[in-house]
Motif scaffolding. Sequence first.
Motif, PDB file in Angstrom:
ATOM      1  N   THR A 106      60.752  58.678   9.193  1.00  0.00           N
ATOM      2  CA  THR A 106      62.060  58.015   9.131  1.00  0.00           C
ATOM      3  C   THR A 106      62.029  56.676   8.406  1.00  0.00           C
ATOM      4  OG1 THR A 106      61.742  56.835  11.226  1.00  0.00           O
ATOM      5  CG2 THR A 106      62.649  59.083  11.343  1.00  0.00           C
ATOM      6  N   GLY A 107      60.858  56.032   8.309  1.00  0.00           N
ATOM      7  CA  GLY A 107      60.766  54.704   7.720  1.00  0.00           C
ATOM      8  C   GLY A 107      61.124  53.583   8.674  1.00  0.00           C
ATOM      9  N   LYS A 152      60.414  62.186   2.308  1.00  0.00           N
ATOM     10  CA  LYS A 152      61.688  61.939   1.656  1.00  0.00           C
ATOM     11  C   LYS A 152      62.708  63.037   1.957  1.00  0.00           C
ATOM     12  CE  LYS A 152      61.959  58.835  -0.329  1.00  0.00           C
ATOM     13  NZ  LYS A 152      62.201  57.445   0.138  1.00  0.00           N
ATOM     14  N   SER A 153      62.205  64.248   2.251  1.00  0.00           N
ATOM     15  CA  SER A 153      63.058  65.381   2.590  1.00  0.00           C
ATOM     16  C   SER A 153      62.157  66.438   3.212  1.00  0.00           C
ATOM     17  CB  SER A 153      63.754  65.937   1.338  1.00  0.00           C
ATOM     18  OG  SER A 153      62.815  66.580   0.490  1.00  0.00           O
ATOM     19  N   SER A 154      62.727  67.593   3.513  1.00  0.00           N
ATOM     20  CA  SER A 154      61.907  68.678   4.060  1.00  0.00           C
ATOM     21  C   SER A 154      61.009  69.296   3.002  1.00  0.00           C
ATOM     22  CB  SER A 154      62.802  69.758   4.673  1.00  0.00           C
ATOM     23  OG  SER A 154      63.648  70.322   3.677  1.00  0.00           O
ATOM     24  N   GLN A 155      61.133  68.846   1.749  1.00  0.00           N
ATOM     25  CA  GLN A 155      60.359  69.424   0.663  1.00  0.00           C
ATOM     26  C   GLN A 155      59.498  68.426  -0.092  1.00  0.00           C
ATOM     27  OE1 GLN A 155      63.359  71.291  -1.784  1.00  0.00           O
ATOM     28  NE2 GLN A 155      63.533  73.073  -0.441  1.00  0.00           N
ATOM     29  N   ARG A 166      54.359  58.051  -6.194  1.00  0.00           N
ATOM     30  CA  ARG A 166      55.157  59.105  -6.837  1.00  0.00           C
ATOM     31  C   ARG A 166      55.405  60.260  -5.871  1.00  0.00           C
ATOM     32  NH1 ARG A 166      52.498  63.588  -8.608  1.00  0.00           N
ATOM     33  NH2 ARG A 166      50.212  63.551  -8.607  1.00  0.00           N
ATOM     34  N   ARG A 167      56.441  60.993  -6.125  1.00  0.00           N
ATOM     35  CA  ARG A 167      56.818  62.088  -5.230  1.00  0.00           C
ATOM     36  C   ARG A 167      56.008  63.341  -5.528  1.00  0.00           C
ATOM     37  NH1 ARG A 167      63.072  61.970  -3.323  1.00  0.00           N
ATOM     38  NH2 ARG A 167      63.354  59.708  -3.285  1.00  0.00           N
ATOM     39  N   GLU A 168      55.780  64.123  -4.476  1.00  0.00           N
ATOM     40  CA  GLU A 168      55.099  65.397  -4.621  1.00  0.00           C
ATOM     41  C   GLU A 168      55.648  66.358  -3.573  1.00  0.00           C
ATOM     42  OE1 GLU A 168      51.122  64.842  -1.891  1.00  0.00           O
ATOM     43  OE2 GLU A 168      51.019  64.224  -3.987  1.00  0.00           O
TER      44      GLU A 168
END
Length: 274
Positions: free
Chosen positions: A87-88, A113-116, A208-210
Amino acid sequence: MKHLTLPLLAVLALCGFKPFAPPRADPGPVSLSIVDRDQDLELPTYPHRGQRWVAGRQGHPYAVRLRNNSDARVLVVLSVDGLNVITGDVAAPNQTGYVLDPWQSADITGWRKSSQEVAQFVFTDPGRSYAGRTDRPDNIGVVGIAVFNEARRYVALARPAPPVARSGSRVQPQPQASETADAAMSSAKTTGSVAAAPAPALGTGHGRREQSYSGSTGFERASTAPAQRLDVRYDSERNLIARGILPARLPHRDAGPQAFPESFVPDPPGYGGR
């Protein structure tokens, strides 16, 4: 997907993780380690005054490796730099977390950041850390977990079938097992203070996002208090040496020419005589 924050149900299940063997001997149901992803190396821990430390390297992405060493599901609330990784929010044990199935292991690689997707955990300077950039720098330099056991479910005894119908007893539906996951916790208090300790040289950045998939699952905590609390603190190698956690490295000194090197005389190049 909305992440619930109810104390009895707020959990996530991570997808794609497999059982591991053999389990580690860490006390408590869950073991925690830090993995340098650039080196594909589980960082060694150094005990010091009741705390455990690892040496991180600037700019390297890392993962929090969680292992469930028990035969039951557990909820793990995971905190990095004092913040809930899902949640941050400023972390607390009653928040949402991840569920680990029996004997399963999971590498948590970033801020969800999301479920993915997640944003990578990266060792960086405190000013560029996620906690620092969101004006919450008080707990930079610690990764922690709060672990909860699952409440035992009450299963009613099957009533005997009527003598005429002789129907079989109805089987109670079993809860569906979730896939591997992990959990977040508030950073624990320091066990012992270090005199003249240097300022933290490392924090955890929002990299970075992954891809990292998760889903929702139900979990009822056996108690409001965690069954296990565990911290791992991190800093640069230089700061760990300054704190006295790692020994200072002696500089390499060239011995120079030696009058008695204790060896036999070799033949010169091209020598063929006797």
